[in-house]
Design an enzyme around this catalytic site. Structure first.
Site, PDB file in Angstrom:
ATOM      1  N   HIS A 165      11.941 -44.275  97.152  1.00  0.00           N
ATOM      2  CA  HIS A 165      12.165 -45.758  96.707  1.00  0.00           C
ATOM      3  C   HIS A 165      13.166 -46.007  95.434  1.00  0.00           C
ATOM      4  O   HIS A 165      13.895 -46.753  95.540  1.00  0.00           O
ATOM      5  CB  HIS A 165      10.710 -46.632  96.295  1.00  0.00           C
ATOM      6  CG  HIS A 165       9.686 -46.664  97.487  1.00  0.00           C
ATOM      7  ND1 HIS A 165       9.396 -47.691  98.253  1.00  0.00           N
ATOM      8  CD2 HIS A 165       9.126 -45.688  98.219  1.00  0.00           C
ATOM      9  CE1 HIS A 165       8.601 -47.287  99.174  1.00  0.00           C
ATOM     10  NE2 HIS A 165       8.508 -46.191  99.227  1.00  0.00           N
ATOM     11  N   ASP A 210      11.015 -54.153  95.750  1.00  0.00           N
ATOM     12  CA  ASP A 210      10.591 -53.477  96.858  1.00  0.00           C
ATOM     13  C   ASP A 210       9.741 -54.366  97.852  1.00  0.00           C
ATOM     14  O   ASP A 210       8.776 -55.022  97.449  1.00  0.00           O
ATOM     15  CB  ASP A 210       9.957 -52.218  96.314  1.00  0.00           C
ATOM     16  CG  ASP A 210       9.675 -51.240  97.384  1.00  0.00           C
ATOM     17  OD1 ASP A 210      10.187 -50.192  97.240  1.00  0.00           O
ATOM     18  OD2 ASP A 210       9.096 -51.359  98.452  1.00  0.00           O
ATOM     19  N   HIS A 228      10.163 -33.969 107.295  1.00  0.00           N
ATOM     20  CA  HIS A 228       9.034 -34.510 107.687  1.00  0.00           C
ATOM     21  C   HIS A 228       9.215 -36.115 108.097  1.00  0.00           C
ATOM     22  O   HIS A 228       8.385 -36.937 108.294  1.00  0.00           O
ATOM     23  CB  HIS A 228       8.176 -34.807 106.255  1.00  0.00           C
ATOM     24  CG  HIS A 228       8.886 -35.663 105.021  1.00  0.00           C
ATOM     25  ND1 HIS A 228      10.163 -35.496 104.597  1.00  0.00           N
ATOM     26  CD2 HIS A 228       8.577 -36.641 104.497  1.00  0.00           C
ATOM     27  CE1 HIS A 228      10.723 -36.534 104.103  1.00  0.00           C
ATOM     28  NE2 HIS A 228       9.730 -37.197 103.849  1.00  0.00           N
ATOM     29  N   GLN A 269       6.853 -42.139 109.161  1.00  0.00           N
ATOM     30  CA  GLN A 269       7.598 -40.942 109.570  1.00  0.00           C
ATOM     31  C   GLN A 269       6.942 -40.470 111.017  1.00  0.00           C
ATOM     32  O   GLN A 269       7.825 -40.173 111.921  1.00  0.00           O
ATOM     33  CB  GLN A 269       6.896 -39.713 108.879  1.00  0.00           C
ATOM     34  CG  GLN A 269       7.431 -39.862 107.324  1.00  0.00           C
ATOM     35  CD  GLN A 269       6.453 -39.151 106.328  1.00  0.00           C
ATOM     36  OE1 GLN A 269       5.848 -38.326 106.591  1.00  0.00           O
ATOM     37  NE2 GLN A 269       6.638 -39.370 104.883  1.00  0.00           N
TER      38      GLN A 269
HETATM   39  O1  LIG Z   1      14.817 -30.795  97.659  1.00  0.00           O
HETATM   40  C1  LIG Z   1      14.865 -32.265  97.677  1.00  0.00           C
HETATM   41  C2  LIG Z   1      14.136 -32.930  98.636  1.00  0.00           C
HETATM   42  C3  LIG Z   1      14.279 -34.151  98.659  1.00  0.00           C
HETATM   43  N1  LIG Z   1      15.336 -34.925  98.060  1.00  0.00           N
HETATM   44  C4  LIG Z   1      15.679 -36.253  98.249  1.00  0.00           C
HETATM   45  O2  LIG Z   1      14.692 -37.136  98.436  1.00  0.00           O
HETATM   46  C5  LIG Z   1      14.674 -38.028  98.981  1.00  0.00           C
HETATM   47  C6  LIG Z   1      13.331 -38.064  99.840  1.00  0.00           C
HETATM   48  O3  LIG Z   1      13.084 -39.364 100.629  1.00  0.00           O
HETATM   49  P1  LIG Z   1      12.371 -39.360 101.807  1.00  0.00           P
HETATM   50  O4  LIG Z   1      13.071 -38.622 103.017  1.00  0.00           O
HETATM   51  O5  LIG Z   1      12.549 -40.811 102.243  1.00  0.00           O
HETATM   52  O6  LIG Z   1      11.051 -38.863 101.841  1.00  0.00           O
HETATM   53  P2  LIG Z   1       9.886 -39.411 100.800  1.00  0.00           P
HETATM   54  O7  LIG Z   1       9.960 -39.010  99.375  1.00  0.00           O
HETATM   55  O8  LIG Z   1       8.678 -38.759 101.341  1.00  0.00           O
HETATM   56  O9  LIG Z   1       9.622 -40.956 100.938  1.00  0.00           O
HETATM   57  C7  LIG Z   1       8.696 -41.901 100.755  1.00  0.00           C
HETATM   58  O10 LIG Z   1       9.773 -43.088 101.104  1.00  0.00           O
HETATM   59  C8  LIG Z   1      10.393 -43.320 101.969  1.00  0.00           C
HETATM   60  C9  LIG Z   1      11.276 -44.291 101.964  1.00  0.00           C
HETATM   61  O11 LIG Z   1      10.517 -45.723 101.955  1.00  0.00           O
HETATM   62  C10 LIG Z   1       9.396 -43.153 103.590  1.00  0.00           C
HETATM   63  O12 LIG Z   1      10.173 -43.287 104.847  1.00  0.00           O
HETATM   64  C11 LIG Z   1       8.662 -41.865 103.553  1.00  0.00           C
HETATM   65  O13 LIG Z   1       7.582 -41.930 104.607  1.00  0.00           O
HETATM   66  C12 LIG Z   1       7.918 -41.760 102.235  1.00  0.00           C
HETATM   67  O14 LIG Z   1       7.156 -40.609 101.974  1.00  0.00           O
HETATM   68  C13 LIG Z   1      15.791 -38.016  99.743  1.00  0.00           C
HETATM   69  O15 LIG Z   1      16.711 -38.788  99.357  1.00  0.00           O
HETATM   70  C14 LIG Z   1      16.321 -36.700  99.703  1.00  0.00           C
HETATM   71  O16 LIG Z   1      17.663 -36.535  99.528  1.00  0.00           O
HETATM   72  C15 LIG Z   1      16.380 -34.017  97.211  1.00  0.00           C
HETATM   73  O17 LIG Z   1      17.132 -34.607  96.561  1.00  0.00           O
HETATM   74  N2  LIG Z   1      15.974 -32.866  97.127  1.00  0.00           N
END
Ligand SMILES: O=c1ccn([C@@H]2O[C@H](COP(=O)(O)OP(=O)(O)O[C@H]3O[C@H](CO)[C@@H](O)[C@H](O)[C@H]3O)[C@@H](O)[C@H]2O)c(=O)[nH]1
Length: 483
Positions: free
Chosen positions: A21, A125, A375, A400
């Site tokens: 977020h 949000d 995921h 997801q």
């Molecule tokens: O090694 C890593 C792993 C992840 N990321 C970043 O972290 C973010 C991860 O976001 P996302 O893929 O959306 O996963 P979550 O962190 O699990 O996000 C939460 O928030 C999202 C947006 O609301 C929802 O879709 C998910 O289900 C919820 O778990 C992305 O921008 C990635 O680029 C990195 O930079 N490096």
């Protein structure tokens, strides 16, 4: 009497304090700052500490004279995990702490100054609907930003209808049973694909109640922003527009930011709450074109020791090199299980690279990456789509579950292996994406990536919607100041 014009809007941005977020909200804030608006980004003290520690946000945002960070406590002790089961406590505490503080700070014009007008608009949000009640009393328009896909938003929106039709709670254990009451998804949605919290027999389940109420409350906001694009989710967006007519789709947001701010390379725009290990880029440099599987389960998912081992064996048996992000808190660790990580690193030294956190956008853009075991978090999904990388989806929770169904059945951009975790299946999926179905997958991934690029380019739908959003914020603020 002539209404007094509001020269420059002052937007208060209110994110949920979680990686997925914060990342999107900061990107949106940069875009709004680019329009010359005043922006106050309200972080919890905990998140702000992490951002200052692991990123260059202070110097990066210094280029926007109208932007500033503000902080509030989240009400939890310093060492609270704020993840896993602790998430519920985080939300509860935020509600108790934030509502009175937000009201008090807005009333006392805490974020206004000689050079900055009082707050004239809030972008919150979309799961913080309490903001509307605070803002409405003070005549401040509120726009919601939901950071999830349109398809998951719409499924949550339809939950009351599903309950009325008797489709949830599920009457038996058949998870392949079709779901027929979500308009626009009649032909492919199954029970298994509904957002995670719908898998309950208890309609009073707190998470389900919370997400459904927050989604329906969106209709009370002045407008809704979604991080998606018209060519990806057009038919579902039409459904949503019949309830939320003022809907701005401005995704993929990370790509829109890059096109609007020419010097914004992935490394410059990191909003990571962990330290990015960039050494993996050098490792990727040594690998052939589209040969590597990138593995990451986002910022919140946790796994058992057995699940980690099944993925590990499946990946090793596939014969493909892989880059795996294993966050320090990915393993729901019990005593003695730390050893597993050492074993993984030792056992895969030949063909694998393990990091605690990667520069993900840069990794996905690397020519050596040929597949993404994900995921299906929405940011990761959009980043993969934009980079043209086919996906293997192992959804963990919430939105997801439906994102992965759209990836496999609607957009044909990958495979969905939800609800299974065994080494043979992992091996099979990797081989399908990297070998057997490689050409067709690459073709559809490249087509969708092209549409994503067009949407954020000049005259593209997301780019035009951003302009419209900026104009509408200006007019909302003028209207609010004249009433
Ligand atoms: O090694 C890593 C792993 C992840 N990321 C970043 O972290 C973010 C991860 O976001 P996302 O893929 O959306 O996963 P979550 O962190 O699990 O996000 C939460 O928030 C999202 C947006 O609301 C929802 O879709 C998910 O289900 C919820 O778990 C992305 O921008 C990635 O680029 C990195 O930079 N490096």
């Amino acid at each position: 009497m002539e209404p007094s014009p509001v020269a420059v809007p002052h937007v208060l941005v209110l994110p949920i304090p979680l990686q997925g977020h914060i990342n999107s909200m900061l990107k949106l804030s940069e875009l709004i700052s680019l329009a010359g608006f005043h922006v106050t980004f309200l972080n919890t003290e905990h998140i702000h500490r992490l951002l200052l520690h692991f990123t260059n946000v202070t110097s990066r945002f210094a280029r926007w004279p109208g932007f500033h960070f503000a902080t509030i406590p989240d009400g939890l002790p310093f060492d609270h995990p704020r993840s896993g089961p602790g998430l519920v406590e985080l939300f509860d505490s935020l509600k108790i702490t934030s509502i009175p503080l937000l009201r008090e700070m807005l009333v006392s014009n805490r974020w206004g100054s000689d050079v900055r007008p009082p707050v004239t608009c809030i972008i919150a949000d979309g799961i913080m609907s309490f903001t509307i009640d605070v803002a409405r009393d003070l005549n401040i328009p509120t726009i919601f930003f939901r950071t999830v896909s349109a398809c998951s938003f719409w499924a949550y929106f339809c939950v009351p209808k599903l309950i009325e039709a008797g489709e949830i709670p599920f009457r038996d254990a058949d998870m392949d049973c079709p779901i027929t009451c979500v308009p626009g998804m009649e032909n492919f949605l199954r029970r298994a694909d509904l957002p995670g919290s719908c898998r309950t027999n208890n309609l009073g389940d707190r998470t389900l109640q919370f997400l459904v109420t927050e989604t329906i409350n969106t209709t009370r906001a002045s407008a809704l922003i979604l991080n998606t694009f018209e060519d990806l989710e057009g038919p579902i967006l039409c459904q949503i527009r019949s309830h939320c007519p003022r809907l701005y789709t401005i995704g993929p947001l990370h790509a829109l930011l890059k096109t609007q701010i020419s010097d914004s390379s992935p490394s410059v725009s990191s909003n990571s709450l962990w330290e990015e290990n960039k050494s993996c880029i050098r490792w990727l440099d040594s690998k052939p074109l589209r040969s590597v599987v990138y593995v990451s389960f986002g910022s919140l998912a946790t796994m058992t020791r057995d699940e980690v081992l099944e993925f590990w064996h499946g990946l090793v048996n596939s014969g493909k090199p892989f880059l795996w992000v294993i966050r320090p808190d990915l393993l729901a660790r019990k005593e003695g299980e730390d050893q597993i990580l050492t074993e993984l690193v030792e056992g895969t030294r030949e063909r694998a690279y393990i990091v605690e956190w990667a520069p993900q956008e840069e990794v996905l853009a690397h020519p050596a990456v040929g597949g993404f075991l994900t995921h299906s978090g929405w940011n990761s999904t959009l980043e993969s789509i934009y980079a043209g990388v086919p996906m293997i989806c192992w959804p963990y929770f919430a939105d997801q579950q439906i994102n992965s169904r759209f990836v496999s059945e609607v957009w044909k951009l990958g495979l969905d292996m939800k609800d299974t975790c065994d080494r043979l299946k992992v091996e099979l999926m990797v081989k399908e994406v990297m070998e057997r179905k490689r050409d067709e997958m690459i073709k559809s991934a490249e087509n969708m990536a092209k549409l994503a690029r067009m949407s954020v380019g000049e005259g593209g739908s997301s780019s035009c919607n951003l302009d419209k959003l900026i104009q509408d914020i200006r007019s909302m603020c003028v209207r609010a100041s004249s009433t």
